[in-house]
Write an enzyme that holds these catalytic residues in place. Structure first.
Site, PDB file in Angstrom:
ATOM      1  N   THR A  96     -52.778 170.499   8.517  1.00  0.00           N
ATOM      2  CA  THR A  96     -52.905 170.253   7.076  1.00  0.00           C
ATOM      3  C   THR A  96     -53.961 169.188   6.805  1.00  0.00           C
ATOM      4  OG1 THR A  96     -50.596 170.864   6.763  1.00  0.00           O
ATOM      5  CG2 THR A  96     -51.609 169.567   5.008  1.00  0.00           C
ATOM      6  N   ASN A 175     -51.325 183.339   9.609  1.00  0.00           N
ATOM      7  CA  ASN A 175     -50.027 182.871  10.114  1.00  0.00           C
ATOM      8  C   ASN A 175     -48.885 183.837   9.825  1.00  0.00           C
ATOM      9  OD1 ASN A 175     -51.085 181.596   7.595  1.00  0.00           O
ATOM     10  ND2 ASN A 175     -48.922 181.122   7.294  1.00  0.00           N
ATOM     11  N   GLN A 203     -53.594 178.946  13.933  1.00  0.00           N
ATOM     12  CA  GLN A 203     -52.799 179.967  14.642  1.00  0.00           C
ATOM     13  C   GLN A 203     -53.560 180.574  15.817  1.00  0.00           C
ATOM     14  OE1 GLN A 203     -49.619 180.808  14.197  1.00  0.00           O
ATOM     15  NE2 GLN A 203     -49.257 179.561  12.381  1.00  0.00           N
ATOM     16  N   SER A 223     -53.915 172.550  15.339  1.00  0.00           N
ATOM     17  CA  SER A 223     -52.680 171.772  15.251  1.00  0.00           C
ATOM     18  C   SER A 223     -51.902 171.874  16.547  1.00  0.00           C
ATOM     19  CB  SER A 223     -51.849 172.299  14.081  1.00  0.00           C
ATOM     20  OG  SER A 223     -50.610 171.649  14.039  1.00  0.00           O
ATOM     21  N   CYS A 349     -41.811 181.032   0.938  1.00  0.00           N
ATOM     22  CA  CYS A 349     -40.765 180.028   1.044  1.00  0.00           C
ATOM     23  C   CYS A 349     -39.426 180.700   0.779  1.00  0.00           C
ATOM     24  CB  CYS A 349     -41.003 178.863   0.091  1.00  0.00           C
ATOM     25  SG  CYS A 349     -41.432 179.357  -1.548  1.00  0.00           S
TER      26      CYS A 349
HETATM   27  N1  PLP Z   1     -52.953 176.451   8.777  1.00  0.00           N
HETATM   28  C1  PLP Z   1     -52.217 177.462   9.270  1.00  0.00           C
HETATM   29  C2  PLP Z   1     -52.842 178.805   9.424  1.00  0.00           C
HETATM   30  C3  PLP Z   1     -50.887 177.252   9.644  1.00  0.00           C
HETATM   31  O1  PLP Z   1     -50.167 178.255  10.127  1.00  0.00           O
HETATM   32  C4  PLP Z   1     -50.336 175.951   9.487  1.00  0.00           C
HETATM   33  C5  PLP Z   1     -48.925 175.702   9.810  1.00  0.00           C
HETATM   34  O2  PLP Z   1     -48.103 176.606   9.829  1.00  0.00           O
HETATM   35  C6  PLP Z   1     -51.154 174.922   8.984  1.00  0.00           C
HETATM   36  C7  PLP Z   1     -52.446 175.211   8.642  1.00  0.00           C
HETATM   37  C8  PLP Z   1     -50.626 173.522   8.841  1.00  0.00           C
HETATM   38  O3  PLP Z   1     -50.554 172.900  10.097  1.00  0.00           O
HETATM   39  P1  PLP Z   1     -49.626 171.605  10.342  1.00  0.00           P
HETATM   40  O4  PLP Z   1     -48.232 172.108  10.417  1.00  0.00           O
HETATM   41  O5  PLP Z   1     -50.087 171.037  11.638  1.00  0.00           O
HETATM   42  O6  PLP Z   1     -49.878 170.673   9.211  1.00  0.00           O
END
Ligand code: PLP
Length: 404
Positions: A96, A175, A203, A223, A349
Site C-alpha cells: 500500500t 489479486n 501478487q 509486499s 469486502c
Molecule cells: N496491491 C495488490 C495487488 C494487493 O493484492 C495488495 C494486498 O492484498 C496490496 C497492493 C497491498 O499490499 P499490503 O498488504 O502490503 O499493503
C-alpha cells in the site's frame, strides 16, 4: 499427522489449534493471495535482529553498523532478484505504501509537465483509492476497461495517452482473478510514448518471473507478506534518475527518500523470503499450476453451474476464481470456515453493505454472478489431499445452499 476423511493432512499447521467445525483440528489454508505464512528460514534470519542485534541502523558505532550492513545486504539480495541496482530499491511498510508513494510523488514531481495518468478498472484499492485522492487534487485519471479475461486492450492504452500523460500504472497480476497483463507490450508502448510506467507487482513478485529491464518498468511495488516474508514490510523499485521525491519526511534513511528507522528484522526476513521464492519459483509454480488445473477441471465438471472467472492462459499459478451460480459466496465462505477451510469471497469486502467486486464487474459479471464467486489461492505447501477434501466439501455445501 491428522487424518481427515481418509486423507492425510501431513505437516499442516492448524492455526491456534482451535476447534474448527465439527471438532476438527486442522486448517486448510487456500487464501495465499491475502497473505502467506512466514517461511521458517525468514523467521530464523529475523530472530537475531530482535534481541541480540537490535542496533539502530542509522547509528555510527559498530553495533548499529551491523544492522546497517544487514539492511544493505538485504537491499542487494532484493535488487538481484530483479537484476537492478541496490540503490534503486527503497524499503517501505508494504504494498500500500509503495503504491501510494509511486503515484502521489510521481504525479506531484512531474506536475509541471502534465497532470494526467492512466490506470485500469481492476487495480487493488491501494491504487484505486490513491487515484481518487489525486483526482480531488486536480489530477486526471483514465481507467482502462478490461476484457472477460481481465486484460487491457493495448490499442486502448495507446489511444488513452495524451501529450500531458505522465504515468501509466498497471498491475502485473490481479489479486482477485490472477490475470497477468502483457507487461512487455505495455512497457514498450510507455517507452515509445515517453510515459513513466509503474506496476503493482504485489501478487506477481516471487510467483512469476519479472523482467524489469525487458518490460521497461520505471517503478515496481512489492509486499513481503505475499511471498512468505513478514507483514508490514515491502519495497518500491525506482529507476535511477526519477525525480520522484519522498512521501514520508523526517530522517535521512533510504537515501533521504523515505524517512523512519529501518525495520531491520522485517527487511532481513523479507530478503530471505525473496531469495527462497526466486530459488523455488519454477518448481512451486509448476506444482501449483498442476494442482490448480486439476481443481478447476473437477469443480467445473462435477459442480453444476460452476465456472472459472478470468483467463485460462494468463493466470497466476495458484489462483482459482470460481463462480458458483445461484449461491451467495459469503455464505459459502462461512460454511467452509466451519469445515476448517479458508477461502475468500469474490466481492471486495464482506460487510453487509458490500458492493460487488469492481474487478468481477469489470470482467462483465452481473451483480448476482459477482456475489457468487469464490477465490481460492494455493501456496507452496498446498497438497493434493487438501484439495480433494476441499472439492468434496464444496460439492456438499453448494448442493445444500442451492436447496436452501
Ligand atoms: N496491491 C495488490 C495487488 C494487493 O493484492 C495488495 C494486498 O492484498 C496490496 C497492493 C497491498 O499490499 P499490503 O498488504 O502490503 O499493503
Amino acid at each position: 499427522m491428522k487424518r481427515v476423511a481418509g486423507l492425510e493432512l501431513a505437516g499442516r499447521q492448524n492455526g491456534d489449534d482451535r476447534q474448527i467445525g465439527r471438532g476438527k483440528l486442522f486448517l486448510i489454508y487456500l487464501d495465499h493471495a491475502a497473505t502467506t505464512p512466514t517461511a521458517p528460514e525468514a523467521r530464523a534470519a529475523m530472530e537475531p535482529y530482535y534481541d541480540r542485534r537490535y542496533g539502530n541502523a542509522s547509528t555510527p558505532y559498530e553495533f548499529g553498523q551491523k544492522s546497517k550492513k544487514a539492511v544493505e545486504d538485504a537491499r542487494r539480495t532484493i535488487a538481484d532478484t530483479l537484476h537492478v541496482q541496490p540503490s534503486e530499491i527503497y524499503f517501505t511498510s508494504g504494498g500500500t505504501e509503495s503504491d501510494n508513494w509511486a503515484l502521489k510523488a510521481t504525479m506531484e514531481a512531474y506536475s509541471g509537465f502534465g497532470r494526467h495518468m492512466i490506470t485500469t478498472k481492476i487495480e487493488h484499492h491501494a491504487i484505486g483509492n490513491t487515484c481518487e485522492y489525486l483526482r480531488k487534487r486536480g489530477f486526471e485519471v483514465t481507467e482502462l476497461s478490461v476484457d472477460r479475461d481481465g486484460r487491457i486492450s493495448l490499442e486502448q492504452l495507446e489511444h488513452a495517452i495524451r501529450p500531458d500523460t505522465v504515468l501509466i500504472s498497471i498491475m502485473c497480476a490481479n489479486n482477485e482473478i490472477g490475470t497477468i497483463q502483457d507487461m512487455k507490450a505495455i512497457g514498450e508502448i510507455a517507452k515509445r510514448k515517453g510515459v513513466l510506467f509503474h506496476t503493482d507487482a504485489v501478487q506477481a513478485y516471487g510467483q512469476i518471473p519479472i523482467d524489469v529491464a525487458g518490460w521497461n518498468v520505471d517503478m515496481l511495488s512489492a509486499s513481503s507478506h505475499k511471498f512468505y516474508g513478514p507483514k508490514g514490510c515491502g519495497f518500491l523499485y525506482m529507476k535511477q534518475g526519477l525525480r520522484t521525491e519522498s512521501m514520508i519526511h523526517g530522517g535521512a534513511q533510504e537515501s533521504g527518500r523515505r524517512a523512519g528507522t529501518e525495520n531491520v528484522p522485517g527487511i532481513v526476513g523479507m530478503a530471505k523470503a525473496a531469495e527462497l521464492s526466486f530459488q523455488r519459483m519454477e518448481e512451486t509454480a509448476s506444482r501449483e499450476r498442476y494442482l490448480r488445473d486439476r481443481m478447476i477441471h473437477h469443480i467445473c465438471t462435477e459442480i453444476p453451474g460452476a465456472y472459472l472467472v478470468g483467463s485460462f492462459d494468463h493466470r497466476l499459478p495458484g489462483n482459482l476464481n470460481i463462480c458458483f451460480q445461484g449461491i451467495e459466496a459469503s455464505n459459502l465462505v462461512l460454511l467452509l470456515d466451519e469445515e476448517g477451510i479458508c477461502v475468500s469471497a469474490g466481492s471486495a469486502c464482506n460487510s453487509a453493505s458490500a458492493e460487488p467486486s469492481h474487478v468481477l464487474k469489470a470482467v462483465g459479471l452481473s451483480d448476482a454472478q459477482a456475489y457468487a464467486c469464490i477465490r481460492m489461492t494455493l501456496g507452496r505447501d498446498t497438497s493434493a489431499a487438501e484439495l480433494q477434501y476441499t472439492l468434496r466439501t464444496l460439492k456438499r455445501l453448494v448442493k445444500t445452499l442451492k436447496k436452501g
